[in-house]
Design an enzyme around this catalytic site. Structure first.
Site, mmCIF file in Angstrom:
data_model
loop_
_atom_site.group_PDB
_atom_site.id
_atom_site.type_symbol
_atom_site.label_atom_id
_atom_site.label_comp_id
_atom_site.label_asym_id
_atom_site.label_seq_id
_atom_site.Cartn_x
_atom_site.Cartn_y
_atom_site.Cartn_z
ATOM 1 N N ARG A 76 -1.379 9.680 1.541
ATOM 2 C CA ARG A 76 -2.822 9.897 1.383
ATOM 3 C C ARG A 76 -3.224 11.366 1.352
ATOM 4 N NH1 ARG A 76 -5.841 5.250 4.867
ATOM 5 N NH2 ARG A 76 -5.438 3.691 3.288
ATOM 6 N N HIS B 143 -11.912 9.706 6.830
ATOM 7 C CA HIS B 143 -11.699 8.258 6.890
ATOM 8 C C HIS B 143 -11.173 7.780 8.231
ATOM 9 C CE1 HIS B 143 -10.930 4.320 5.247
ATOM 10 N NE2 HIS B 143 -9.637 4.408 5.484
ATOM 11 N N GLU C 238 0.859 -1.194 0.000
ATOM 12 C CA GLU C 238 0.000 0.000 0.000
ATOM 13 C C GLU C 238 0.888 1.234 0.000
ATOM 14 O OE1 GLU C 238 -2.957 -0.327 3.130
ATOM 15 O OE2 GLU C 238 -4.208 -1.605 1.880
ATOM 16 N N HIS D 43 -9.624 9.947 3.051
ATOM 17 C CA HIS D 43 -9.256 8.930 2.056
ATOM 18 C C HIS D 43 -9.527 9.506 0.669
ATOM 19 C CE1 HIS D 43 -8.761 5.191 -0.042
ATOM 20 N NE2 HIS D 43 -8.399 4.600 1.094
ATOM 21 N N ARG E 275 -1.566 8.870 9.336
ATOM 22 C CA ARG E 275 -1.450 7.423 9.522
ATOM 23 C C ARG E 275 -0.925 6.753 8.263
ATOM 24 N NH1 ARG E 275 -5.950 2.970 8.731
ATOM 25 N NH2 ARG E 275 -6.479 4.436 7.096
#
Ligand SMILES: Cc1cc2nc3c(=O)[nH]c(=O)nc-3n(C[C@H](O)[C@H](O)[C@H](O)COP(=O)(O)OP(=O)(O)OC[C@H]3O[C@@H](n4cnc5c(N)ncnc54)[C@H](O)[C@@H]3O)c2cc1C
Length: 526
Positions: free
Chosen positions: A285, A344, A120, A239, A379
């Site tokens: 992100r 998110h 990811e 997100h 995160r």
């Protein structure tokens, strides 16, 4: 809150509020020490946990190390992670995955039997364990709930709506919870020698979110109203690729799709990420989410095109995303998926230490509602379920070592179903518009006004006060952080401040910030 208590239940051991992965795993790790898990919705289907798609990060590959996992986490956290916490989480990650395997969690494996590890964004190695492509949360939640239900030391209670902490002699000793709603509501006081919050995030305080509507910061608000220190509340992750088909909450197109090579394009098929970041679609992100936000603000439509990277194998490899797309008449194997950024994940939460202890005696916090210092300002993908496991295990160890079980008394009547007031639309709308991806002083001040109005209009309804407390902490901390970092972007302070530190504040601090920044309009109105 008026305290006409209908019944008092004495719990033998720990009382855990929340039946997501954090709450259930804590209860299982506590066993044989007794635990009562109280939740709004059904264990196994509850909270954001059951919706997690990607998986859990852990350095389990041959060429991977926990140091590399920790380094990637620190980079994503943009200077505000607690390095000691980051190290301990990355180090303990493989053991927590082995715990899940021992509990029967069916992680995907390669033909040779080794765990299949996905990639990811912002991870330097393949290190995401996953299940049936995008069903990690659903399968882990189901397995843990089944195990908890068959563990004699665990009592599962669903359908209760917790509204306030109870204290005796300066120690948290219980929780007031409602069963039913309106005039028929009954108030139950659950007392226990240890109280653990595993209440999840705040996404549903925003109008556009990937979170279930029960994730609305009530646990955070309850803790704050009881005087707990809250850490890093301004850091909210958006997100980039919620599926924009007009559903509330918005279904998610997992980041793993971009890990597999899916690209972000506008209505003409133009890729816009390569011009913005060297890692293009796999940039952090916040960078990807802001790029989408700006494309949309400039009048473009935004899509995730999986047709080349995944194509015909879509239904089999990403069944959850496939189902969401097909429900709106979009075949992701052959058509680009319309996507937009959505709230998110909350990096901030109830300040907690390496044993998951909070600033209040007798009170622990685990999972998304806690802020351990792992995530810093942003995160790293798939680190949140990991944090829930690591600190669930640590809270359990601490409680079992320091708390004495006592006699249980009383059994609550089973409530009909979970029912509680929803966050008002005006609050959700203000949070998305004014406390979202791009913030500034004028907007944040206006948001504090709206939160104040909602708080006043709601009278003494505790659920609403819990939600407004959470919203106020996010907004007040965002107003005081005059820089841009990680998930927090201020258009009036677009650069990072090298002297920046983590935020630690109480609700009294947030109230003081709100009253010193009151707008002229609102001052005149009150
Ligand atoms: C769509 C989606 C995909 C995600 N994918 C991933 C991923 O791939 N990997 C990853 O690491 N993370 C992922 N995340 C984030 C991750 O799922 C969450 O951070 C994590 O599941 C939180 O777990 P939790 O146990 O702390 O809280 P939750 O699972 O949210 O559970 C909260 C619990 O608290 C209860 N509760 C809350 N307030 C009350 C109240 N007042 N009264 C009674 N009960 C209450 C709820 O009923 C629920 O049982 C994703 C999140 C979403 C929304």
């Amino acid at each position: 809150m008026s305290r006409v208590i209908d019944s008092v239940i004495e719990c033998k051991g720990a009382l855990i509020l929340g039946a997501g992965i954090a709450g259930l795993f804590t209860a299982l790790r506590l066993s044989p020490f007794p635990a009562t898990v109280l939740a709004g919705t059904r264990p196994g289907l509850s909270g954001s946990s059951a919706w997690a798609q990607g998986g859990i990060a852990a350095a389990m590959g041959q060429d991977d190390t926990w140091e590399s996992h920790a380094a990637d986490t620190l980079t994503a956290g943009a200077g505000l992670c607690d390095p000691a916490i980051t190290d301990l989480v990355a180090r303990e990650a493989p053991d927590r995955i082995r715990d899940l395997l021992a509990l029967g969690v069916p992680f995907d494996r390669k033909a040779d039997g080794a765990l299949a590890l996905g990639r990811e964004a912002a991870h330097s190695h393949n290190r995401i364990v996953h299940i049936a492509g995008d069903r990690a949360g659903a399968e882990i939640s189901r397995t843990l709930a089944d195990r908890a239900a068959s563990t004699p030391s665990i009592t599962l209670l669903e359908g209760f709506h917790a509204v306030e902490l109870a204290f005796e002699d300066g120690r948290v000793t219980g929780l007031f919870a409602r069963s039913g709603f309106g005039p028929q509501a009954r108030l139950v006081l659950f007392r226990a020698p240890a109280i653990v919050f595993a209440t999840g995030g705040i996404g549903a305080l925003y109008a556009v979110t990937t979170n279930p509507l029960e994730s609305r910061g009530e646990g955070l608000g309850m803790a704050a109203r009881a005087g707990a220190v809250i850490a890093d509340p301004e850091f909210v992750q958006f997100h980039p690729t919620a599926i924009a088909i007009g559903r509330d909450p918005a279904p998610l197109a997992t980041e793993a799709l971009r890990g597999e090579g899916a690209v972000l394009v506008d209505e003409t098929g133009r890729r816009f990420m390569p011009a913005i970041h060297p890692d293009a679609e796999l940039a952090p992100r916040d960078v990807v989410a802001r790029a989408l936000h700006r494309e949309r603000a400039a009048g473009h439509a935004t899509f995730l095109d999986c047709t080349q990277a995944i194509g015909a194998s879509f239904a089999q490899r990403f069944p959850t995303v496939y189902g969401a797309c097909m429900s709106a008449g979009i075949d992701p194997a052959t058509q680009p998926i319309p996507v937009a950024p959505a709230t998110h994940y909350h990096m901030g939460g109830i300040a907690s230490d390496a044993r998951a202890r909070t600033s209040l005696k007798g009170f622990w916090a685990v999972g998304e509602c806690a802020a351990t210092g792992l995530h810093g300002a942003n995160r790293l993908a798939s680190n949140s379920l990991l944090e829930a496991l690591v600190f669930g295990a640590r809270a359990a160890q601490d409680i079992a070592a320091t708390v004495a079980p006592r006699a249980a008394r009383g059994t609550p009547d089973a409530p009909e179903r979970f029912n509680s007031p929803a966050p008002p639309h005006v609050l959700r709308d203000a949070m998305t518009r004014l406390v979202g991806l791009e913030r500034d002083e004028a907007g944040l001040t206006q948001a504090l006004d709206v939160i104040g109005q909602v708080e006043h209009a709601g009278g003494n309804e505790p659920a609403l006060l819990n939600m407004t407390a959470a919203a106020k902490l996010v907004t007040a901390a965002a107003l005081t952080r005059r820089e841009s970092r990680g998930g927090h972007y201020r258009s009036d302070y677009p650069h990072a401040d090298p002297a920046s530190k983590r935020t630690f504040m109480t609700l009294a601090d947030a109230d003081a910030i709100a009253s010193s920044n009151i707008s002229d309009e609102r001052r005149a109105a009150i």
